[in-house]
Design a protein around this motif. Structure first.
Motif, short mmCIF file in Angstrom:
data_model
loop_
_atom_site.label_atom_id
_atom_site.label_comp_id
_atom_site.label_asym_id
_atom_site.label_seq_id
_atom_site.Cartn_x
_atom_site.Cartn_y
_atom_site.Cartn_z
N VAL A 90 0.84 -1.20 0.00
CA VAL A 90 0.00 0.00 0.00
C VAL A 90 0.87 1.25 0.00
N GLY A 91 1.96 1.22 0.78
CA GLY A 91 2.86 2.36 0.83
C GLY A 91 3.49 2.68 -0.52
N GLY A 92 3.93 1.63 -1.23
CA GLY A 92 4.52 1.84 -2.55
C GLY A 92 3.51 2.38 -3.55
N SER A 93 2.29 1.88 -3.48
CA SER A 93 1.24 2.36 -4.38
C SER A 93 0.93 3.84 -4.12
N LEU A 94 0.82 4.20 -2.85
CA LEU A 94 0.51 5.59 -2.50
C LEU A 94 1.66 6.52 -2.84
N PHE A 95 2.88 6.01 -2.76
CA PHE A 95 4.05 6.82 -3.12
C PHE A 95 3.99 7.24 -4.58
N ILE A 96 3.73 6.28 -5.49
CA ILE A 96 3.63 6.62 -6.91
C ILE A 96 2.37 7.42 -7.19
N PHE A 97 1.28 7.15 -6.45
CA PHE A 97 0.06 7.94 -6.59
C PHE A 97 0.35 9.41 -6.30
N PHE A 98 1.12 9.64 -5.24
CA PHE A 98 1.49 11.02 -4.88
C PHE A 98 2.34 11.65 -5.98
N LEU A 99 3.35 10.92 -6.47
CA LEU A 99 4.18 11.45 -7.55
C LEU A 99 3.35 11.75 -8.79
N ASP A 100 2.38 10.88 -9.08
CA ASP A 100 1.55 11.05 -10.26
C ASP A 100 0.72 12.33 -10.18
N LYS A 101 0.31 12.67 -8.98
CA LYS A 101 -0.51 13.87 -8.80
C LYS A 101 0.33 15.14 -8.75
N VAL A 102 1.57 15.03 -8.33
CA VAL A 102 2.42 16.21 -8.12
C VAL A 102 3.39 16.44 -9.27
N LEU A 103 4.05 15.38 -9.73
CA LEU A 103 5.09 15.53 -10.75
C LEU A 103 4.47 15.77 -12.12
N HIS A 107 2.20 11.65 -21.45
CA HIS A 107 2.33 10.29 -21.98
C HIS A 107 2.53 10.29 -23.49
N VAL A 108 2.74 9.10 -24.03
CA VAL A 108 3.10 8.96 -25.44
C VAL A 108 2.08 9.60 -26.36
N ASN A 109 0.79 9.53 -26.00
CA ASN A 109 -0.24 10.03 -26.90
C ASN A 109 -0.33 11.57 -26.92
N PHE A 110 0.38 12.24 -26.01
CA PHE A 110 0.43 13.71 -25.97
C PHE A 110 -0.94 14.36 -25.80
N LYS A 111 -1.91 13.66 -25.27
CA LYS A 111 -3.26 14.22 -25.20
C LYS A 111 -3.43 15.19 -24.03
N LYS A 112 -2.85 14.84 -22.88
CA LYS A 112 -3.10 15.66 -21.71
C LYS A 112 -1.96 15.51 -20.71
N ALA A 113 -1.43 16.64 -20.28
CA ALA A 113 -0.39 16.62 -19.26
C ALA A 113 -1.04 16.37 -17.90
N GLU A 114 -0.34 15.66 -17.02
CA GLU A 114 -0.83 15.36 -15.68
C GLU A 114 0.10 15.97 -14.65
N GLY A 115 -0.36 16.02 -13.39
CA GLY A 115 0.42 16.64 -12.34
C GLY A 115 0.11 18.13 -12.24
N GLY A 230 4.27 -2.69 -4.94
CA GLY A 230 3.11 -1.81 -5.01
C GLY A 230 3.32 -0.67 -5.98
N ALA A 231 4.53 -0.10 -5.97
CA ALA A 231 4.83 1.00 -6.88
C ALA A 231 4.79 0.53 -8.33
N MET A 232 5.35 -0.64 -8.62
CA MET A 232 5.37 -1.16 -9.98
C MET A 232 3.97 -1.48 -10.49
N ILE A 233 3.16 -2.10 -9.64
CA ILE A 233 1.81 -2.46 -10.07
C ILE A 233 0.96 -1.21 -10.28
N PHE A 234 1.14 -0.19 -9.45
CA PHE A 234 0.41 1.05 -9.67
C PHE A 234 0.75 1.64 -11.04
N VAL A 235 2.03 1.63 -11.39
CA VAL A 235 2.46 2.16 -12.68
C VAL A 235 1.81 1.40 -13.83
N VAL A 236 1.76 0.06 -13.71
CA VAL A 236 1.19 -0.76 -14.77
C VAL A 236 -0.30 -0.46 -14.95
#
Length: 272
Positions: A90-103, A107-115, A230-236
């Motif tokens: 859970v900690g690893g998943s939340l870590f990448i979740f936080f990075l995904d929201k902040v950083l 993505h490859v399709n160039f449709k929408k920037a995130e963070g 957890g971090a890897m599976i969140f990314v996938v």
């Protein structure tokens, strides 16, 4: 050949071994980015199949190389035995979740920037997206080397080498996924290659930090292994798989996923 590599890595410090192993995973990213010297356009069906392969490798590695050993090495029975892995996961998943929201990333399709909102160029945002993927991969390799050096029977040098091999194989399409779109945007081949390979430079850093942390704080190993899983599976689930569904190549992506999962499972069980 593989036995020689394993014996050599077992004879050196875990930090150095983790550095060399993650240097290998970076090298395969650079090989993927090198495709930009030969191709300017992406074959989207092939890319989706390769990204599916990436997802399969990461999911298989998360269980066979990380979660299963984390549970096995934990003490106690029942709920007590599984709690370190559950908390780390859970900690690893939340870590990448936080990075995904902040950083900020793109993505490859160039449709929408995130963070968070930023004036950064698409080049930087695309590289950051792949860089975020590579943090848990380097961490996972480093943690396994650190665990093996700490004489934990569930963490072996062979297992760490197999994990590095699997991550290296799936880094090939990630290098392509950064460099080729940049070339298509008009960037020179050399610059496209530079940014493509640089997305994986974080792996040796994360690998060294992971190995060093485990050699100092061995009791946290089950948590650390599950954290990387957890971090890897969140990314996938959040990034890789949705990316393969954008162009309608769902069958190819699914078959790529099955192939990647199967290959990583075979490597880990047979060699790890």
């Amino acid at each position: 050949m593989l036995d020689t590599i394993i014996d050599y890595l077992a004879s050196i410090s875990p930090v150095k071994a983790a550095f060399l192993a993650t240097l290998f995973t970076w090298l395969l990213t650079a090989v993927g980015a090198g495709f930009v010297f030969f191709f300017k356009q992406m074959n989207r069906p092939l890319l989706d199949a390769m990204l599916g392969f990436t997802g399969g490798v990461m999911i298989a590695a998360s269980f066979w190389s990380l979660l299963a050993p984390a549970i096995s090495m934990s003490e106690g029975e029942g709920f007590i035995k599984v709690m370190p892995a559950a908390l780390g996961f859970v900690g690893g998943s939340l870590f990448i979740f936080f990075l995904d929201k902040v950083l900020p990333h793109l993505h490859v399709n160039f449709k929408k920037a995130e963070g968070i909102k930023t004036p950064w160029q698409k080049t930087t945002l695309l590289v950051l997206a792949i860089t975020m993927h590579n943090i848990p991969e380097g961490l996972a390799v480093g943690v396994l080397f650190g665990g093996a050096a700490s004489a934990m029977p569930e963490a072996t040098i062979a297992g760490a080498v197999v994990l590095a091999l699997g991550i290296g194989l799936q880094n090939l399409p990630e290098g392509i996924a950064v460099a080729v779109p940049l070339r298509r945007m008009g960037m020179s081949r050399r610059k496209s290659f530079f940014f493509g390979q640089s997305s994986a430079l974080v792996e040796p850093i994360a690998g060294v930090l992971g190995a060093a942390a485990i050699t100092i704080f061995t009791p946290v190993l089950p948590y650390a292994l599950a954290f990387a899983a957890g971090a890897m599976i969140f990314v996938v689930i959040e990034e890789v798989i949705p990316e393969t569904q954008q162009a309608g190549n769902t069958d190819l992506a699914t078959l790529g996923f099955i192939g990647g999962f199967t290959i990583m499972m075979i490597l880990d069980v047979a060699l790890g």
